[in-house]
Design a protein around this motif. Structure first.
Motif, PDB file in Angstrom:
ATOM      1  N   LEU A  23       7.228   4.847   7.540  1.00 38.10           N
ATOM      2  CA  LEU A  23       6.431   5.701   6.648  1.00 38.10           C
ATOM      3  C   LEU A  23       7.290   6.364   5.571  1.00 38.10           C
ATOM      4  N   ASP A  24       8.500   6.710   5.890  1.00 36.14           N
ATOM      5  CA  ASP A  24       9.364   7.391   4.923  1.00 36.14           C
ATOM      6  C   ASP A  24      10.027   6.442   3.929  1.00 36.14           C
ATOM      7  N   HIS A  25       9.809   5.156   4.114  1.00 33.22           N
ATOM      8  CA  HIS A  25      10.404   4.140   3.234  1.00 33.22           C
ATOM      9  C   HIS A  25       9.364   3.063   2.909  1.00 33.22           C
ATOM     10  N   MET A  26       8.186   3.514   2.528  1.00 33.58           N
ATOM     11  CA  MET A  26       7.067   2.605   2.306  1.00 33.58           C
ATOM     12  C   MET A  26       7.381   1.534   1.258  1.00 33.58           C
ATOM     13  N   SER A  27       8.061   1.907   0.207  1.00 35.07           N
ATOM     14  CA  SER A  27       8.317   0.930  -0.867  1.00 35.07           C
ATOM     15  C   SER A  27       9.112  -0.265  -0.352  1.00 35.07           C
ATOM     16  N   ASP A  28       9.998  -0.042   0.605  1.00 38.06           N
ATOM     17  CA  ASP A  28      10.785  -1.142   1.170  1.00 38.06           C
ATOM     18  C   ASP A  28       9.903  -2.119   1.947  1.00 38.06           C
ATOM     19  N   GLN A  29       8.864  -1.609   2.575  1.00 38.71           N
ATOM     20  CA  GLN A  29       8.007  -2.425   3.440  1.00 38.71           C
ATOM     21  C   GLN A  29       7.123  -3.399   2.667  1.00 38.71           C
ATOM     22  N   TYR A  30       6.944  -3.183   1.396  1.00 40.47           N
ATOM     23  CA  TYR A  30       6.016  -3.999   0.614  1.00 40.47           C
ATOM     24  C   TYR A  30       6.726  -4.876  -0.413  1.00 40.47           C
ATOM     25  N   GLN A  31       7.955  -5.261  -0.111  1.00 42.83           N
ATOM     26  CA  GLN A  31       8.702  -6.156  -0.990  1.00 42.83           C
ATOM     27  C   GLN A  31       8.538  -7.612  -0.579  1.00 42.83           C
ATOM     28  N   LYS A  32       7.961  -7.841   0.600  1.00 50.22           N
ATOM     29  CA  LYS A  32       7.795  -9.208   1.106  1.00 50.22           C
ATOM     30  C   LYS A  32       6.661  -9.917   0.385  1.00 50.22           C
ATOM     31  N   GLU A  33       6.769 -11.231   0.335  1.00 50.02           N
ATOM     32  CA  GLU A  33       5.732 -12.048  -0.296  1.00 50.02           C
ATOM     33  C   GLU A  33       4.391 -11.807   0.399  1.00 50.02           C
ATOM     34  N   GLY A  34       3.345 -11.711  -0.396  1.00 53.87           N
ATOM     35  CA  GLY A  34       2.010 -11.499   0.144  1.00 53.87           C
ATOM     36  C   GLY A  34       1.715 -10.049   0.476  1.00 53.87           C
ATOM     37  N   SER A  35       2.602  -9.145   0.060  1.00 59.53           N
ATOM     38  CA  SER A  35       2.468  -7.713   0.342  1.00 59.53           C
ATOM     39  C   SER A  35       2.459  -6.906  -0.945  1.00 59.53           C
ATOM     40  N   ALA A  36       1.711  -5.839  -0.939  1.00 60.30           N
ATOM     41  CA  ALA A  36       1.734  -4.880  -2.053  1.00 60.30           C
ATOM     42  C   ALA A  36       1.149  -3.569  -1.571  1.00 60.30           C
ATOM     43  N   TYR A  37       1.726  -2.483  -2.045  1.00 59.98           N
ATOM     44  CA  TYR A  37       1.174  -1.156  -1.782  1.00 59.98           C
ATOM     45  C   TYR A  37       0.925  -0.508  -3.137  1.00 59.98           C
ATOM     46  N   ILE A  88      -2.258   5.569  -6.492  1.00 57.43           N
ATOM     47  CA  ILE A  88      -3.115   6.031  -7.579  1.00 57.43           C
ATOM     48  C   ILE A  88      -2.583   7.383  -8.000  1.00 57.43           C
ATOM     49  N   GLU A  89      -2.400   7.540  -9.313  1.00 58.77           N
ATOM     50  CA  GLU A  89      -1.838   8.795  -9.811  1.00 58.77           C
ATOM     51  C   GLU A  89      -2.608   9.281 -11.028  1.00 58.77           C
ATOM     52  N   GLU A  90      -2.516  10.560 -11.224  1.00 52.40           N
ATOM     53  CA  GLU A  90      -3.103  11.209 -12.395  1.00 52.40           C
ATOM     54  C   GLU A  90      -2.129  12.282 -12.853  1.00 52.40           C
ATOM     55  N   ASN A  91      -1.799  12.255 -14.121  1.00 46.65           N
ATOM     56  CA  ASN A  91      -0.843  13.219 -14.685  1.00 46.65           C
ATOM     57  C   ASN A  91       0.459  13.268 -13.882  1.00 46.65           C
ATOM     58  N   HIS A  92       0.955  12.097 -13.503  1.00 47.51           N
ATOM     59  CA  HIS A  92       2.210  11.942 -12.757  1.00 47.51           C
ATOM     60  C   HIS A  92       2.164  12.528 -11.356  1.00 47.51           C
ATOM     61  N   GLN A  93       0.976  12.777 -10.839  1.00 40.13           N
ATOM     62  CA  GLN A  93       0.807  13.262  -9.464  1.00 40.13           C
ATOM     63  C   GLN A  93       0.208  12.146  -8.621  1.00 40.13           C
ATOM     64  N   ILE A  94       0.858  11.810  -7.510  1.00 39.68           N
ATOM     65  CA  ILE A  94       0.342  10.795  -6.596  1.00 39.68           C
ATOM     66  C   ILE A  94      -0.832  11.400  -5.826  1.00 39.68           C
ATOM     67  N   LEU A  95      -1.974  10.713  -5.870  1.00 41.58           N
ATOM     68  CA  LEU A  95      -3.177  11.181  -5.190  1.00 41.58           C
ATOM     69  C   LEU A  95      -3.440  10.423  -3.891  1.00 41.58           C
ATOM     70  N   GLY A  96      -2.847   9.241  -3.758  1.00 42.92           N
ATOM     71  CA  GLY A  96      -3.048   8.445  -2.553  1.00 42.92           C
ATOM     72  C   GLY A  96      -2.569   7.036  -2.740  1.00 42.92           C
ATOM     73  N   GLY A  97      -2.879   6.204  -1.761  1.00 39.83           N
ATOM     74  CA  GLY A  97      -2.453   4.816  -1.842  1.00 39.83           C
ATOM     75  C   GLY A  97      -3.097   3.949  -0.789  1.00 39.83           C
ATOM     76  N   ALA A  98      -2.869   2.643  -0.915  1.00 39.46           N
ATOM     77  CA  ALA A  98      -3.374   1.643   0.029  1.00 39.46           C
ATOM     78  C   ALA A  98      -2.573   0.369  -0.144  1.00 39.46           C
ATOM     79  N   GLY A  99      -2.466  -0.407   0.942  1.00 41.59           N
ATOM     80  CA  GLY A  99      -1.668  -1.629   0.876  1.00 41.59           C
ATOM     81  C   GLY A  99      -2.293  -2.822   1.555  1.00 41.59           C
ATOM     82  N   ILE A 100      -1.745  -3.969   1.229  1.00 40.79           N
ATOM     83  CA  ILE A 100      -2.104  -5.251   1.831  1.00 40.79           C
ATOM     84  C   ILE A 100      -0.796  -5.909   2.262  1.00 40.79           C
ATOM     85  N   ALA A 101      -0.805  -6.467   3.474  1.00 39.69           N
ATOM     86  CA  ALA A 101       0.356  -7.212   3.968  1.00 39.69           C
ATOM     87  C   ALA A 101      -0.133  -8.271   4.946  1.00 39.69           C
TER      88      ALA A 101
END
Length: 158
Positions: A39-53, A56-69
């Motif tokens: 959880l603390d390194h989410m960006s690393d987890q979605y570098q594999k093929e077929g994966s993306a996280y 959603i942001e507004e005014n440079h504030q992260i409001l949430g997210g969702a991923g596929i793997a």
């Protein structure tokens, strides 16, 4: 409003949103993403093929997210919808639908044939969203997600 792929700079914010959301619903317990070290390194987890996280942001504030793997332990044409969470202040504004649309578009672009998820019955708003998209409740879990406390498996055929 911008939806984009996660970067390392987003890791802390998205981890905070997910943990805070689970705390709000009393689901900050073992067997959920709450205690998962990835959880603390989410960006690393979605570098594999077929994966993306996506965040959603507004005014440079992260409001949430969702991923596929890819769903570990299942056929390669099955992916998993993962970690779809929004800040409390961002809920009820259609942002979950925007994230879902982005994730399903990505899943189709990767030639996945079905999307699996595991959730908690207490996350009623999320369950309603999934049902609106056509996800069907399953009798038993699929794959090896590692989140045994999420006892409501669902599947959508694309």
């Amino acid at each position: 409003m911008i939806i984009r792929e996660i970067t390392r700079n987003d890791d802390k914010a998205i981890a905070h949103i997910i943990r805070k959301s689970l705390e709000e619903y009393g689901e900050n317990k073992a067997g959920t993403i709450y205690f998962d070290p990835v959880l603390d390194h989410m960006s690393d987890q979605y570098q594999k093929e077929g994966s993306a996280y996506f965040v959603i942001e507004e005014n440079h504030q992260i409001l949430g997210g969702a991923g596929i793997a890819p769903l570990i332990g299942e056929h390669q044409k099955t992916c998993e919808l993962q970690r779809i969470f929004l800040k409390a202040s961002a809920r009820g504004k259609g942002l979950g639908k925007m994230l879902m649309d982005q994730c399903l578009h990505f899943a189709r672009s990767q030639a996945y044939q079905q999307v699996y998820l595991e959730t908690l019955p207490s996350l009623k708003e999320a369950v309603l969203l999934y049902e609106k998209y056509g996800f069907q409740k399953l009798e038993k879990s699929m794959g090896n997600t590692g989140h045994g406390a999420c006892d409501l498996p669902m599947l959508l055929k694309l």
